[in-house]
Scaffold this motif. Sequence first.
Motif, PDB file in Angstrom:
ATOM      1  N   SER A 208     -65.881 -72.953  60.089  1.00 26.74           N
ATOM      2  CA  SER A 208     -67.246 -73.334  59.722  1.00 26.74           C
ATOM      3  C   SER A 208     -67.296 -74.645  58.946  1.00 26.74           C
ATOM      4  O   SER A 208     -68.336 -75.012  58.450  1.00 26.74           O
ATOM      5  CB  SER A 208     -67.887 -72.235  58.873  1.00 26.74           C
TER       6      SER A 208
ATOM      7  N   ARG B 238     -76.621 -77.554  63.378  1.00 29.70           N
ATOM      8  CA  ARG B 238     -76.136 -76.246  63.842  1.00 29.70           C
ATOM      9  C   ARG B 238     -75.609 -76.338  65.275  1.00 29.70           C
ATOM     10  O   ARG B 238     -74.670 -75.653  65.654  1.00 29.70           O
ATOM     11  CB  ARG B 238     -77.281 -75.233  63.754  1.00 29.70           C
ATOM     12  N   ASN B 243     -70.484 -71.276  69.224  1.00 27.60           N
ATOM     13  CA  ASN B 243     -70.411 -69.843  68.941  1.00 27.60           C
ATOM     14  C   ASN B 243     -69.235 -69.183  69.665  1.00 27.60           C
ATOM     15  O   ASN B 243     -68.667 -68.217  69.177  1.00 27.60           O
ATOM     16  CB  ASN B 243     -71.707 -69.157  69.369  1.00 27.60           C
TER      17      ASN B 243
END
Lengths: 261, 368
Positions: A208, B238, B243
Motif C-alpha cells: 500500500s 486510488r 486490487n
Amino acid sequence: MTAIQRIKQKFFESQVWRSIFRHGYPDTRRNQSLAVLSNVFLHLHPVSVRKSGIRLSYTWCMGGISFFLFLVLTVTGVMLMFYYRPTAEFAYNDIVQLREDVAMGIMRELHRWGAHAMVISVWLHMYRVFLTGSYKPPREFNWAVGVILLKLTLLLSFTGYLLPWDQLAIWAITVGTNMARATPGAGHEGPFSSMIKLGDIPLLHSGSDVRFALLGGRFVAAPALLRFYVLHCVGFPLIAGVLMAVHFWRVRKDGGVSGPL
Amino acid sequence: MADLKSEIKCPSCGESRLASSFLTSKVSGQKICIACFRKEKKAAGASGSEAAKASPAKAETPKAAAAEGGEAPRAAALEAATAPAAAPATTGGLAAEGMAKCPACGKEMDVKRFVTSKKSGQKVCNMCYQAERKAGKADQPAPSAAAGAGAKAKPKPVAAAAGPHASAAGPVPAGAGGAAAPAMAAPGAARVRAQTVRLRSVDQPSGDVDRRDFLGWLALGWTAFTAASAQSAIALGRFMFPNVLFEPPSTFKIGYPEEFEIGKVDERFKASNGIWVIRSESMIYVLSTVCTHLGCTPNWLETERKFKCPCHGSGFQKDGINFEGPAPRPLERFRVKRAEDGQVEVDTSKKFQYELGQWNDPESYLVV
C-alpha cells in the motif's frame, strides 16, 4: 524587369505568402522583430539577444543543446514506439529486433546515447548557471523551474532504463525503486510509517505504499514495465514540455540570457 | 414608495416583485415591474412608435430609470440639451466641466464627480456622498428616497450636464450660445448620456442580482469546484493501486520437513517465492533472497559455502549473517510454522531481523 523578378514579385505578393508571413523581408529592424514575434515557433524567443548571450565561452550553449537533445529524443522515441511493445513477453525481443533486424534500427542507439548526453548537458547547464550566478534575482524562479526540469530529465532517464527489460534494467530499477521504501510517511520502511496504522493494523505496508503505486506490485514485474513505459513516453515528456515553455519564456522575461557583469 | 428591498405588487401584471426593479411606464406613467416595462418597450419598438425614436436615450437604460427618479427630469434635460437657449439653468450653481467647491467638505473637485445628496438635496462631491450613504446604511437599514422619487423633479445630474449651453460658466462662450445651438446639440446630448450613465451607477446601483448575492454564488461555485477536483484527485490516486496482483501468495506450503536435507540450502523456492529454506540439525529457517544492501538477489555458492550478491559483492554465511561487501546487516528471515496437515508453511509478510534480536522469536524458526 526580368521574368525572374516578375515571378519573384508575384510569388512574394501572392495571397498564400502574405497570409503566412505578415511582414516584409526581414531587412529592417521592424521586420526582424516581426519575424520572431509573429512566428509561433519562435514566439518564446526574445526578439533580440545580447552579444554575450551567444558567446560560447560564456553559455557553453548547454541549455540549447539540452533542448536540441530533447527534440532528438522525442523524434527517435516516437520512432521506437512503432516497434516496441511494453510487455514482459515482447519487450526484450523487440529491443533485440530493433538492434539486429530493423532497418535504421540505429534509432535505438541514438535514443540511448542521446539520453546519456542529455543528462550530461542538463547537469553542465546547471553548472554554468551556477558559475555565472544566473540564479540570482530576478532569475530565482527560473532556477527553481530548471531544478524541476533536471529532476524530470533524471526521471525520464530512469524510467527509460527499465524498458529494454534485460537483467541490467530489472535489477537497476529494483535497486532504484527500493529507495522509495524509505520515503517519509509514504514508504513502508520510511520514517513515520509505523505511526500510520489503524489500531494494530498497519496501513502502510509493502502492498500500500508509494513504491507499490509506482511499480503496480511488490516487485519489478510486468505491471512496472507498463507503468514506466507510460510515464516515460507520455507523463514526464508532457510535464517537461510545459515547464520548458515556461523556462524559455522566463529567460526572455527576466532580461534574456544573463551576461557578464 | 416603500423600501427598495420590499416586495410590491405590479399594477400591470399583478405579480409581487422587488421594489428596486420598478420602472415608470412610458404609456401609463405608473410604476410597473421591469418585466412589464420590457414588454411595453418591445411593443413600442415593434410598432416603431415615435416616442422610441425621438428619445433613444430613454430606451437605453430602462433599469436605472426608477432610481433616476422618473422620466420627467430626464425629458426636461434632453430638451434642454437639444434646445439650450430655452432651457432653464437647473445646475445647482455648477458648471458641467471644470472645478467646483464641495459644500460638505469644502474641497475643490471636478464637477463631474458631484452627486445630489439625499439629505440636503445639494450637490456634494462623490466622497461626501459615499460617506453619507454609508452612514445612512448604518443608521437605518432601509433608506431609499430615490426609487420612490417618482414625479418629484429633483435637480438631477442630467440637468447639470445640460448646463453648458445655457450657463455662462460652460465651456461654450456665452456669445456663441444661441447661434451655435443646433450644431452643438448632438455632442451635447451625447455628453449628457455618458455622464448620466456614470453618475447613475454611483447614485443607485440596482439590478436583479446584487453584488453580495453574486459573490455568494461565486464562492459556492468555487467551493463546489474545488471539492470536486479534490475528489477526482483522490480517485485518480486510488486508481494507481491495483486490487488484483499476479504475484505469488505471501503464505504458502513448501512440503514436509523430511523433504529438506540437513545442512543443505534448498533453492527450489528461490525463483518462485524469493526464499531459501535451510535445515540445520535442530530447526528449519527461511531466508529472504533480497540482499540487504540494495535489494539484488544473491546466489548460493555451494563450494564456498556462502551467499554472494552479484551486484556489489556482498557475502552472507549460511545462517544469513553478512561478513563481506557493502551489505549493512544480515539477510531477513520469514515466519515459518507447521501447518495442520504437517507441511511446512511460510509467511513472507512477516519478517524477522537479526539486528533487532528478532531471530530469537519462536515464529522465526521451526523446531524439527
